[in-house]
Design an enzyme around this catalytic site. Sequence first.
Site, PDB file in Angstrom:
ATOM      1  N   GLU A 109       0.861  -1.191   0.000  1.00 48.04           N
ATOM      2  CA  GLU A 109       0.000   0.000   0.000  1.00 48.04           C
ATOM      3  C   GLU A 109       0.890   1.232   0.000  1.00 48.04           C
ATOM      4  OE1 GLU A 109      -2.298   2.928  -0.120  1.00 48.04           O
ATOM      5  OE2 GLU A 109      -3.307   0.980  -0.213  1.00 48.04           O
ATOM      6  N   GLY A 113      -6.851   0.943   4.275  1.00 44.39           N
ATOM      7  CA  GLY A 113      -8.254   1.342   4.282  1.00 44.39           C
ATOM      8  C   GLY A 113      -8.651   2.087   3.037  1.00 44.39           C
ATOM      9  N   GLY A 142     -21.538  19.276  -9.554  1.00 49.30           N
ATOM     10  CA  GLY A 142     -21.950  17.876  -9.580  1.00 49.30           C
ATOM     11  C   GLY A 142     -23.062  17.602  -8.590  1.00 49.30           C
ATOM     12  N   TYR A 144     -24.589  11.633  -6.031  1.00 49.93           N
ATOM     13  CA  TYR A 144     -24.822  11.385  -4.607  1.00 49.93           C
ATOM     14  C   TYR A 144     -23.714  11.975  -3.735  1.00 49.93           C
ATOM     15  CZ  TYR A 144     -21.501   7.458  -4.211  1.00 49.93           C
ATOM     16  OH  TYR A 144     -20.367   6.684  -4.167  1.00 49.93           O
ATOM     17  N   ALA A 183     -17.290  17.479  -7.577  1.00 51.33           N
ATOM     18  CA  ALA A 183     -17.699  16.106  -7.267  1.00 51.33           C
ATOM     19  C   ALA A 183     -18.445  15.540  -8.465  1.00 51.33           C
ATOM     20  CB  ALA A 183     -18.579  16.081  -6.021  1.00 51.33           C
ATOM     21  N   GLY A 233     -17.590  12.576 -10.062  1.00 50.23           N
ATOM     22  CA  GLY A 233     -17.333  11.159 -10.259  1.00 50.23           C
ATOM     23  C   GLY A 233     -15.892  10.786  -9.986  1.00 50.23           C
ATOM     24  N   HIS A 289     -42.195  -4.310  16.902  1.00 47.98           N
ATOM     25  CA  HIS A 289     -42.946  -3.046  16.862  1.00 47.98           C
ATOM     26  C   HIS A 289     -42.568  -2.195  18.074  1.00 47.98           C
ATOM     27  CE1 HIS A 289     -46.290  -0.294  16.194  1.00 47.98           C
ATOM     28  NE2 HIS A 289     -46.591  -0.410  17.485  1.00 47.98           N
TER      29      HIS A 289
END
Length: 469
Positions: free
Chosen positions: A36, A41, A181, A184, A271, A273, A445
Amino acid sequence: MSEQFDTDVLVVGGGPAGYVAAIRAAQYDLDVTLVEMDALGGTCLNRGCIPSKALISAANVAHNARTWSEMGITAEVDVDFQQMVEWKDDVVGNMNRSVEKLCKANRVSLVDGRATFEDEHTVRVERSDDNSERLTFEYAVLATGSRPIELPGFEFHRSGVHDAKEALQFDELPDSLVVVGAGYIGIELSMLFAKLGVDITVVEALDSMMPAFPSDLVAPVSSAASALGIETNYGELAAECRSTDRGVSVSTEDAESGERRAYEADGVLVAVGRTPVTETMDLYRIGLEPNEDGFVPTDRYGRTDVDHVFAVGDVAGEPMLAHAGSKEGEIAATEIAGRDPPSGDRAVPAVAFTSPQIATVGMTEAEAEETEHTVSTGEFPMRASGRALTTGHTDGFVRLVSSDDGVVLGGQIVGPEASELISEITLAVEKGLSTEELAEVIHPHPTLSEAIQESAANDQALAIHTLNR
């Protein structure tokens, strides 16, 4: 381990796909080395999923305290954003250390550095201390992930231009942001900062918010964004960013008329993608070439055109989701170990941590109607949920899509805790359960999960707490 190689399995990249592949392979008694070049992470833990959701949770606490007067709660809320960021960093640091401990506990050898291929069974690892070493391997797993897409004129090195990683590390809250963008990520972060008092203007080249999700799921999110004071401008292409005394001036161009508009703000958050990271590994030396979208093609088990080299996670293509990458890592490791891997054709849920949350899995009604199935749906509105009423969050609904024999083909949720609720529907899709079986399961419930039970019953015209269609 074969004496011919330094390690049985070399994993390049320690994100959710890579470290999961490494641990699973080690659990199958293979010698595993994980390389890494940044932090264990990957993007998800260090710069994406975890830090953003930590700040979203904190912002929701502040926002709810300010807006729950209907419950008899009024408060003057003081947000110390720097302390909020420090708390978020503690969360990330704890998880990062946990991943390291898990790797070591499973006997995964960790190497800090950048791996580049020299031939089909050899990499050179350039370490952060400027030293290097060669490692030979029998199998390799590519898990180098993705990075934010840069727009021309909005490069991230420029003053005032930020990607999501930088936005989650602000030293102090800006007064205003232009967000380029309305996917999401852009909307999650727009709502996060709006709840903390930042003036947000969103520009989007397409004609709608979060086009990857069905429009009726997005509608409550769009309404909530407006209520937060977020200004959204659709059909506008981000054309130019100039530095000003205030911060930046973002010019847009109307996608149809070409008309120009300008937005002034302290900064701009891009933002639009993410794109896979493949150029760091010198893949050409082993005969691998990404496709036109930049992904490394694989079969259902993650195997590339080079038989002993696998690719998992964002680098292998859509869906570019951490949980999908983790499952791909497990599947690849199981295949390498010669075990019977689970099918690569899995039901993969997708979630947006907006307000309200959105979650989907499997087919939408429109998608199911394009198949040979006769399709039916069952729905339940959150405003009819006793538990939703007790939380003060009643926007949204649960929808189940099923075939003519009642088998659940997909589900969509917009509402409180949609991210948690979608797992039950994912299980139903994965295992071919029917709406009748879901409706028969006793749900506690009062809980939000009762909305799934009622939606399943509604599909059979047997719902109790909503009118049957």
